[in-house]
Design an enzyme around this catalytic site. Structure first.
Site, PDB file in Angstrom:
ATOM      1  CE  LYS A   1      65.356  16.456 139.915  1.00 54.21           C
ATOM      2  NZ  LYS A   1      65.862  16.139 138.583  1.00 54.21           N
TER       3      LYS A   1
ATOM      4  CD  GLU B   1      67.179  15.034 135.503  1.00 53.52           C
ATOM      5  OE1 GLU B   1      66.906  16.183 135.116  1.00 53.52           O
ATOM      6  OE2 GLU B   1      67.779  14.806 136.574  1.00 53.52           O
ATOM      7  N   GLY B   2      63.261  16.018 133.179  1.00 51.36           N
ATOM      8  CA  GLY B   2      62.416  16.432 132.059  1.00 51.36           C
ATOM      9  C   GLY B   2      61.154  17.179 132.443  1.00 51.36           C
TER      10      GLY B   2
ATOM     11  CD  GLU C   1      67.039  19.717 137.304  1.00 49.69           C
ATOM     12  OE1 GLU C   1      67.351  18.544 137.525  1.00 49.69           O
ATOM     13  OE2 GLU C   1      66.428  20.065 136.277  1.00 49.69           O
TER      14      GLU C   1
ATOM     15  CE  LYS D   1      63.252  19.383 143.140  1.00 48.31           C
ATOM     16  NZ  LYS D   1      64.417  20.079 142.569  1.00 48.31           N
TER      17      LYS D   1
ATOM     18  CB  SER E   1      67.382  20.986 125.963  1.00 52.84           C
ATOM     19  OG  SER E   1      66.421  21.236 126.943  1.00 52.84           O
TER      20      SER E   1
ATOM     21  NE  ARG F   1      69.156  24.370 131.989  1.00 49.19           N
ATOM     22  CZ  ARG F   1      68.227  23.578 131.458  1.00 49.19           C
ATOM     23  NH1 ARG F   1      68.211  23.302 130.183  1.00 49.19           N
ATOM     24  NH2 ARG F   1      67.288  23.052 132.236  1.00 49.19           N
TER      25      ARG F   1
ATOM     26  CG  ASN G   1      69.067  19.608 134.264  1.00 47.63           C
ATOM     27  OD1 ASN G   1      68.280  18.722 134.570  1.00 47.63           O
ATOM     28  ND2 ASN G   1      68.792  20.896 134.424  1.00 47.63           N
TER      29      ASN G   1
ATOM     30  NE  ARG H   1      64.423  26.116 131.981  1.00 50.12           N
ATOM     31  CZ  ARG H   1      64.414  24.981 132.674  1.00 50.12           C
ATOM     32  NH1 ARG H   1      63.775  23.924 132.206  1.00 50.12           N
ATOM     33  NH2 ARG H   1      65.026  24.898 133.832  1.00 50.12           N
TER      34      ARG H   1
HETATM   35  P1  ADP Z   1      63.547  18.159 136.305  1.00 48.79           P
HETATM   36  O1  ADP Z   1      64.819  17.407 136.279  1.00 48.79           O
HETATM   37  O2  ADP Z   1      62.354  17.333 136.017  1.00 48.79           O
HETATM   38  O3  ADP Z   1      63.620  19.422 135.496  1.00 48.79           O
HETATM   39  P2  ADP Z   1      63.504  19.954 138.592  1.00 48.79           P
HETATM   40  O4  ADP Z   1      64.132  19.714 139.910  1.00 48.79           O
HETATM   41  O5  ADP Z   1      64.142  20.985 137.746  1.00 48.79           O
HETATM   42  O6  ADP Z   1      63.382  18.565 137.847  1.00 48.79           O
HETATM   43  O7  ADP Z   1      62.000  20.338 138.827  1.00 48.79           O
HETATM   44  C1  ADP Z   1      61.124  20.645 137.759  1.00 48.79           C
HETATM   45  C2  ADP Z   1      60.488  21.994 137.985  1.00 48.79           C
HETATM   46  O8  ADP Z   1      59.824  22.012 139.253  1.00 48.79           O
HETATM   47  C3  ADP Z   1      61.460  23.159 138.020  1.00 48.79           C
HETATM   48  O9  ADP Z   1      61.713  23.634 136.717  1.00 48.79           O
HETATM   49  C4  ADP Z   1      60.714  24.150 138.870  1.00 48.79           C
HETATM   50  O10 ADP Z   1      59.741  24.843 138.111  1.00 48.79           O
HETATM   51  C5  ADP Z   1      59.966  23.267 139.869  1.00 48.79           C
HETATM   52  N1  ADP Z   1      60.767  23.088 141.092  1.00 48.79           N
HETATM   53  C6  ADP Z   1      61.644  22.098 141.349  1.00 48.79           C
HETATM   54  N2  ADP Z   1      62.222  22.247 142.551  1.00 48.79           N
HETATM   55  C7  ADP Z   1      61.695  23.346 143.081  1.00 48.79           C
HETATM   56  C8  ADP Z   1      61.876  24.030 144.319  1.00 48.79           C
HETATM   57  N3  ADP Z   1      62.710  23.582 145.249  1.00 48.79           N
HETATM   58  N4  ADP Z   1      61.145  25.140 144.536  1.00 48.79           N
HETATM   59  C9  ADP Z   1      60.288  25.600 143.598  1.00 48.79           C
HETATM   60  N5  ADP Z   1      60.054  25.004 142.423  1.00 48.79           N
HETATM   61  C10 ADP Z   1      60.755  23.889 142.158  1.00 48.79           C
HETATM   62 MG    MG Z   2      66.599  18.019 135.370  1.00 43.63          MG
HETATM   63 MG    MG Z   3      64.784  21.036 135.858  1.00 46.93          MG
END
Ligand code: ADP
Ligand code: MG
Ligand code: MG
Length: 492
Positions: A323, A386-387, A162, A382, A169, A143, A164, A468
């Protein structure tokens, strides 16, 4: 762009007219909203947008609705279409990375030195490479998540947050939410907007790819094993995919690491057996964070990876989703190496990239540190996790970077430009929380599914979407993390 104040929130954020948010008179109509709240919860239950409760995560005696928004959120149609259109390129990209051991070795070399979890995964990867892969069939279900950046010029653009590659899910529940929002719109007196909520069926798309991989595995009796957590709050999301498989007469079992540890074995052909049943596909809905593992579970993961079962994802595809890999892809020339004959794919993928920066030791990493410290609010720091709930923002970036800036520990992170989506007002429905008008930010996910047999890509598809939405007061997201809720795009 023409703008008006969003009077309904106390946050004084500007909402551009172009995004067609829910009209203020509707959001502020207390009596109607109260009615809609009851209707919304009931229709969510009727349509099967379900979760188990925190109190009884392993029983279906009492269940509740999964958290969701009262109204669908506006998403420009062109950006939604752009996200759908690029997905098959992302599928190919992930798959190409997973087969490029030089790239994975070089890219993750710094990370594995300081991040134990990635290092453990990498050890399994190396083991499997040395021993030789025993299964030529690859099944990828991913996803790709995006936010819509407002941009300084007022033009919204699609930016990837990102991708996944493990345990992505909500493909199941998001197959059911369109009907919920359509019903709410009708009751709210906005029937003409129902058609702006797209049909969606990721569960079917994911199951289609699984079914193909199962068939290619070639044993009628062999099962698809969902590797699941001890705590199965989100079981209904899985069940939609499971039931799609059962409809095709493909047997599914659900097992935990502990079960695999106790009864799992490989025969002399490396066929995987669990509880005496041959496993055609291991579908990981668990195993993506360090807390999921003890020593025995690592052993079980290794056994599954060495086996002839199709792994979804296999260890190399899991690593392709880190990442660090995603940061490396933004470097000039890297995408071109993966798509030497397809500049169109390169352009489409690159158009979705936000800035990402390495924190490896050396001059480049030093520059990244200085850039982050100078403007922490413009970035997200970052780790390889995950999660949801693991990233760092604002002052926390400064604190952590000040601690690790001179040590190799900084290589466990990457720095990403913060995407700034346009806030929209909505109500979030969550069991036990009073209904509250929130200023919200949304994240659009697109499901991808592919199957490769040896060198032949036999299926490469876009399988649906997920929106979401979270209250803007939270920097991080995640439905399972208790921050975001399920939503639908209202195409504008
Ligand atoms: P995870 O694998 O934990 O889901 P993400 O990279 O999706 O990691 O980051 C988790 C959350 O953080 C995202 O769902 C988003 O709400 C916020 N986020 C992550 N990267 C960014 C970004 N570059 N700009 C704004 N919000 C971000
Ligand atoms: Mg993720
Ligand atoms: Mg995410």
């Amino acid at each position: 762009m023409e703008q008006e104040w969003c009077w309904s929130c106390t946050c004084s954020l500007l909402i551009p007219m172009a995004s067609k948010p829910v009209p203020e008179d509707l959001l502020m109509n207390g009596a109607l909203i109260k009615d809609l709240e009851v209707v919304a919860k009931d229709v969510a239950l009727l349509k099967g947008v379900l979760m188990r409760t925190k109190e009884t995560p392993n029983s279906s005696e009492v269940v509740t609705y999964a958290p969701f928004t009262l109204f669908p959120s506006p998403v420009p149609r062109v950006l939604y279409n752009q996200a759908l259109a690029v997905q098959t390129h992302f599928n190919l990209l992930v798959d190409k990375i997973s087969q490029d051991s030089k790239f994975l070795h070089e890219t993750l070399a710094s990370t594995v030195k300081v991040d134990d979890f990635t290092a453990r995964l990498f050890r399994i990867y190396t083991h499997v490479l040395e021993e030789g892969r025993s299964q030529p069939i690859v099944l990828g279900l991913n996803r790709s998540d995006y936010m819509l950046d407002q941009g300084a010029d007022g033009n919204m653009s699609l930016k990837q947050i990102e991708i996944n590659t493990i345990a992505a899910s909500f493909g199941g529940l998001s197959s059911q939410t369109p009907d919920v929002h359509r019903h709410i719109l009708k009751v709210a007196g906005r029937p003409e907007e129902q058609k702006l909520v797209m049909d969606n069926n990721p569960a079917a798309g994911l199951a289609k790819a699984m079914a193909m991989a199962w068939k290619l595995y070639g044993s009628e009796r062999a099962v698809v094993m969902f590797l699941v957590e001890d705590n199965q709050i989100n079981i209904y999301d899985h069940r939609y995919v499971e039931n799609e498989l059962w409809t095709r007469n493909i047997p599914v079992i659900r097992r935990r690491f502990e079960d695999v540890c106790k009864t799992g074995l490989l025969d002399q052909d490396k066929k995987l057996f669990v509880d005496g049943q041959e496993v055609a596909i291991v579908y990981f809905r668990h195993g993506y964070i360090p807390q999921n593992y003890n020593e025995q579970n690592w052993e079980a993961r290794l056994m599954m990876e060495r086996s002839k079962a199709v792994k979804c994802p296999d260890i190399s595809t899991h690593l392709a989703g880190t990442k660090k890999v995603q940061q490396e892809l933004t470097r000039p020339g890297v995408l071109e190496n993966f798509f030497p004959d397809d500049p169109e794919a390169v352009a489409q993928i690159r158009a979705t990239f936000a800035g990402q920066y390495s924190l490896d030791m050396g001059e480049e990493g030093d520059k990244t540190v200085a850039m982050a410290l100078a403007n922490p609010d413009q970035f997200v720091l970052k780790p390889q996790r995950e999660g949801g709930g693991n990233n760092l923002y604002g002052a926390d970036i400064c604190q952590v970077l000040s601690e690790v800036r001179s040590s190799s520990k900084r290589m466990a992170y990457i720095l990403m430009e913060k995407v700034q989506p346009e806030p929209v007002c909505n109500y979030l429905l969550r069991r036990g929380s009073p209904l509250k008008l929130c200023t919200c930010l949304s994240e659009l996910g697109i499901f991808g599914a592919y199957v490769r047999q040896g060198t032949d890509m036999v299926l490469n598809e876009t399988a649906g979407h997920l929106l979401r939405t979270k209250s803007a007061e939270h920097s991080d997201g995640g439905v399972a993390a208790g921050v975001a809720v399920l939503d639908n795009p209202l195409l504008v």
